[in-house]
Design an enzyme around this catalytic site. Sequence first.
Site, mmCIF file in Angstrom:
data_model
loop_
_atom_site.group_PDB
_atom_site.id
_atom_site.type_symbol
_atom_site.label_atom_id
_atom_site.label_comp_id
_atom_site.label_asym_id
_atom_site.label_seq_id
_atom_site.Cartn_x
_atom_site.Cartn_y
_atom_site.Cartn_z
ATOM 1 C CG ASP A 31 114.671 2.652 31.479
ATOM 2 O OD1 ASP A 31 114.854 1.438 31.311
ATOM 3 O OD2 ASP A 31 114.129 3.131 32.498
ATOM 4 C CD GLU B 9 113.002 -1.046 28.669
ATOM 5 O OE1 GLU B 9 113.389 -2.140 29.127
ATOM 6 O OE2 GLU B 9 113.016 0.011 29.335
#
Length: 703
Positions: A345, A382
């Site tokens: 993330d 990401e």
Amino acid sequence: MGAQIMGDGVNFSIFSRNGTGVILMLFAKAEDSKPIFEIPLDPRKNRTGDIWHIFLHGLKAGALYLYRVDGPYLPEQGYRFNPNKSLIDPYAKALSGDFTWNTTHALGYDPKAASGDLSFSTEKDAGFTPKCIVVDDDDFDWQGDKPLNYPLRFSVIYETHLRGLTMHNSSGVAHPGTYRGVVEKIPYLKDLGVTSLEFLPIHEFDELDNLHSNPKTGEKLQNYWGYQTIAFFAPKSSYSSSGRRGEQVAEFKEMVRELHKAGIEVIMDIVFNHTSEGDQTGPTLSFRGLDNTIYYMLDDNKRYYKNFSGCGNTLNCNHPVMRSLILDCLRYRVIDMHVDGFRFDLGSILGRDQKGRLMENPPILERIAEEPVLRNTKIIAEAWDAGGAYQVGWFPGGRWAEWNDRYRDDIRKFWRGDDHAVQGLATRITGSSDLYLRDGRKPFHSINFITSHDGFTMNDLVTYNGKHNEENGERNRDGNDSNFSYNYGYEGPVSNPGIEKIRNRQVKNYLATLILSIGTPMLLGGDEFRRSQRGNNNAYCQNNDISHYNWDFLRAHEDVHRFTRALIAFRMRHSAFLRPEFYTGKDQNRNRIPDITWFNEDGHSPDWSSQQRALACRVDGSKADIWLDRDDNDFFMIFNSRVEPALFKVTQAPEGCSWYRVIDTAKDAPNDFLDYEEHALIGPQSEYKAEPRSFVLLIAKKY
């Protein structure tokens, strides 16, 4: 590091460089506010460098513990030690789950404190802190299991929230919302054909740290997604059906083992960019009280935190101590938990130095990519953060795959009918060479997705023009405003059969494009049966029917489910869609047919600068052109996002073959996707009429 069972006892090790005293506390019960033992660690005997450690004879798995750490409390210099605070071990492998977090009480918050800091609490708070649990990693029968580690190009990823997958009363499982609930859904997932489950965070976090309420119902909202980790090694205890005093570890392993038996990988969404301790007004739970200046990026005024995560703080990922913790955690997840991959993330934060500057060769990213234990493990970034970094196509560190949001947006724009969208379509369905060819990466390093947990579901993408996040309690100001969605005449669900038919067709267009694109497809869980979140594109706080999978949709949209299942099976059967290299536009096997050829309706090369909304291509399936060891069929694909039909000239099939229709999304089920034996011969004619807003796939087969 952490609590390790060794021989007839347990060895405890924890890092604190600037702490002056460490106390290990042992507890009888999870809810106890007072320990049964407090053991001060003698820095002369129990400290080696910056590591405080002690071996306790006679202690066993299941023991409960916390720490208290003394040291300077000088926020302006970045030090926030408080000997009254109970601290979670960053290496804890489980936290007591039979526990209600109360971080508000743990805060001791004083709004009058200097610069919004917390007041220096003089009250011991062990009664408001989950206890760390000593775990025996060897006490599990893996039955010979090991990570599957499929190559990316052979993978079809299914992104899902672990609890949401089975929590709804329509799920039909005996253990809803748990690791065992996932196990009960294995037959469905195997039948669907996906190879890999990518779970939203399943590390420990406080579900009750959300301060908002639903303005419509008054319901207290929760932290549903879980992007507020506090214990990176510990599986989420409330996802366990068997117990929360260490049983969650065994149940997590059981889930992984059973998924592997069914041929399904486990990929974890991991949040090495911030923690749930927040900014200077947040609770002291672990890292802040152990050594704030080491674990976090601090501002020039060290009272404050750099905030590249948008969540109040940023982990100091390229400090050697934090690098060690990250690598230890990843190795533990692979070696002891048999995890197959990780999605990082806000991965760009791992590319920032200790001052927050983006680096060309970030040590932690290179180390993860080159770590021998992780060599076959999927690592997916990401490739952006909340501080303005955007590195899609440029993510450093070598073999990293990336969530490709350029794919998402370009495919959405094309099927919505935007002008000048065909070039974006062509680039994305062929692997995004503009992003990944430059540094030697391959098409499969592009994780192609059209929807994900963060945004609309696929059903809502064709049902709403705008987001509807009012129930998040933030006046609809949260969530992305750039959705490239369209409702086809009415906002929300309709009974109008004409609108519903268009929406259903568009869902199939999106699905066909996603699954048949070169690259690694990622399907959002529930899109295969048109799951809806009622227009909420930021359901991070909705632990309810908005987010939970309503399996009644599976019965209502069985045609879409059948279509998706057939698509995945078709992709896996045909190596032309699994090619490991980018297209070149050249003829590799000297049959006078390039590996890919593009056409407009007249059968000529398209004008890429025009406003056309229709495009076709031919894919040569010969082994030389697809870089594999056996021939595949040739294929002809038509993409028509116009509101009127497009009559395409179809190039001649290979000698001895004819074109057969496999997919036409304009046709009603089951004729929208024909099984192999049922492929429809399109005849000797050299034209095919693609209906408005439709996708067509033809296959070349022998007469």
